[in-house]
Design a protein around this motif. Structure first.
Motif, PDB file in Angstrom:
ATOM      1  N   ALA A 253      -7.140   7.636   5.010  1.00 20.34           N
ATOM      2  CA  ALA A 253      -6.100   6.762   4.962  1.00 20.34           C
ATOM      3  C   ALA A 253      -5.987   5.912   4.851  1.00 20.34           C
ATOM      4  N   VAL A 254      -6.862   5.506   4.249  1.00 19.64           N
ATOM      5  CA  VAL A 254      -6.501   4.027   3.212  1.00 19.64           C
ATOM      6  C   VAL A 254      -6.703   4.451   1.940  1.00 19.64           C
ATOM      7  N   ARG A 255      -7.495   5.295   1.505  1.00 20.08           N
ATOM      8  CA  ARG A 255      -7.165   6.271  -0.183  1.00 20.08           C
ATOM      9  C   ARG A 255      -6.192   5.890  -0.065  1.00 20.08           C
ATOM     10  N   VAL A 256      -5.596   7.400   0.398  1.00 22.48           N
ATOM     11  CA  VAL A 256      -4.176   7.554   0.181  1.00 22.48           C
ATOM     12  C   VAL A 256      -2.508   6.324   0.868  1.00 22.48           C
ATOM     13  N   HIS A 257      -2.320   5.570   1.842  1.00 21.77           N
ATOM     14  CA  HIS A 257      -2.017   3.946   1.765  1.00 21.77           C
ATOM     15  C   HIS A 257      -2.245   3.669  -0.011  1.00 21.77           C
ATOM     16  N   ASP A 258      -3.201   3.783  -0.255  1.00 22.78           N
ATOM     17  CA  ASP A 258      -3.575   2.938  -2.221  1.00 22.78           C
ATOM     18  C   ASP A 258      -2.606   3.491  -2.994  1.00 22.78           C
TER      19      ASP A 258
END
Length: 378
Positions: A253-258
């Motif tokens: 989720a953090v990777r896609v958000h960034d």
């Protein structure tokens, strides 16, 4: 003569109000805002009725899962001309990935317009169960194969998301979600922290995630403002989830958000206030002394005062050691080093955490994915 009157009169009755509204919208920004909001919601209502008709007809011919595609394109065709906003799409080939979990940024109700431009074939929407009973809209979405999520508490939400993944694989279709969970319209280009529901669904189903980013349209649409213009939408390459487990959902989720925040800043027009703010900061920075100089002037005094005070046994410093920074300065220094995405998380963390803590009482949970379809802008 009567035949001509039968044709001309309806045209006159329709054209006169349209001409009056068009003239009023050109004369006043306030009037333009309300006229275009009315046109937007009116077009949405018309397409909801059209959606029910399409859902019934297309279900009979075995094309139920293309209903959203047909209705979305119909809405964009009508509404983009009514409100004067055109969308330019980049990376359309990635929308052909199927099955997949499609995720997009959620700024306001105007997001339905970019959904109308990009919504692919054989795709459905995951939406909160409460919308199932909305007049016209709920019936249209049910007939079109929408996947409903029970957001009562964490246990029911997780079960709903697991079932959604199985439904998606069985249909060989894709699902659309807003992982922010609520609207995030703001002047600066950022997104709220993502909830994990979309990523749980993708990991459990073993399907890729396709991020879709719409340009920040604060300059065109916000409370009291509704202007015409062109917006960019960028579809990012699919992100595979093969081999990932539930333990990897948070990092995913953090990777896609960034990635989506980076794309948002790339395609968005810089806000006008950016240059003005920098111009205001420069004079103040030049007129004020350097922070290190201020520290050097204060340190001798602080040292002499500290020397005159009795030392605490538990906090004695070694000879030659630098003074310990004050606790009041620590939060500020940490805040200055945080990225802007973390700043947005700080801004929304109180309400975000309260919603998670209260999930057992029926509010939204960490696994939920909200979908606000209609509503007034913030």
């Amino acid at each position: 003569m009567s035949f001509l009157a039968w044709i001309v009169k309806p045209i006159a009755y329709i054209s006169l109000p349209v001409f009056a509204l068009h003239t009023l919208a050109k004369a006043s920004p306030v009037a333009r805002y309300y006229v275009r909001v009315g046109l937007f919601l009116g077009t949405l209502g018309i397409c909801s009725v059209w959606g029910v008709v399409c859902a019934i007809g297309m279900s009979l011919v075995g094309r139920r899962f293309d209903v959203f595609y047909v209705v979305a394109r119909s809405f964009y065709f009508l509404c983009s001309r009514a409100v004067g906003i055109r969308l330019v799409l980049e990376g359309a080939e990635h929308l052909e990935t199927r099955p997949a979990v499609l995720v997009g940024n959620h700024q306001s109700m105007l997001d339905i317009l970019y959904l109308g431009r990009i919504f692919p074939r054989r795709a459905s929407i995951m939406a909160k169960k409460e919308l199932q009973w909305a007049p016209l809209l709920g019936q249209f979405m049910t007939l079109s194969g929408a996947v409903w999520v029970d957001r009562g508490n964490n246990a029911r939400a997780v079960r709903s998301l697991a079932a959604a993944g199985e439904i998606m694989k069985a249909r060989h279709s894709s699902l659309w979600l807003f992982p922010e969970g609520t609207r995030s319209m703001r002047e600066h280009h950022d997104m709220l922290p993502f909830k994990k529901g979309a990523f749980h669904t993708a990991v459990q189903a073993g399907v890729p995630i396709v991020p879709v980013v719409c340009e920040n349209y604060w300059r065109l649409y916000r409370k009291g403002v509704f202007e015409s213009g062109t917006l960019r939408v960028k579809v990012l390459p699919p992100i595979p989830t093969t081999g990932l487990t539930t333990a990897d959902v948070g990092a995913l989720a953090v990777r896609v958000h960034d990635l989506m925040v980076e794309a948002l800043r790339e395609i968005s027009v810089p806000p006008p206030s950016t240059s003005e703010a920098s111009a205001e900061v420069k004079p103040s920075a030049s007129s004020s002394p350097d922070p290190q100089q201020r520290t050097e002037r204060v340190d001798p005094v602080s040292a002499s005062v500290a020397a005159s005070l009795p030392a605490e046994p538990a906090r004695q410093s070694q000879p030659g050691a630098e003074p310990e920074p004050s606790s009041a300065a620590a939060p500020g220094s940490r805040a200055e080093s945080r990225a802007s995405t973390n700043t947005s998380e700080e801004l929304v963390s109180p309400s975000h955490s309260s919603r998670i803590e209260g999930s057992e009482n029926g509010t939204e949970t960490e696994e939920d994915d909200g979908m606000v379809l209609v509503g007034r802008p913030k």
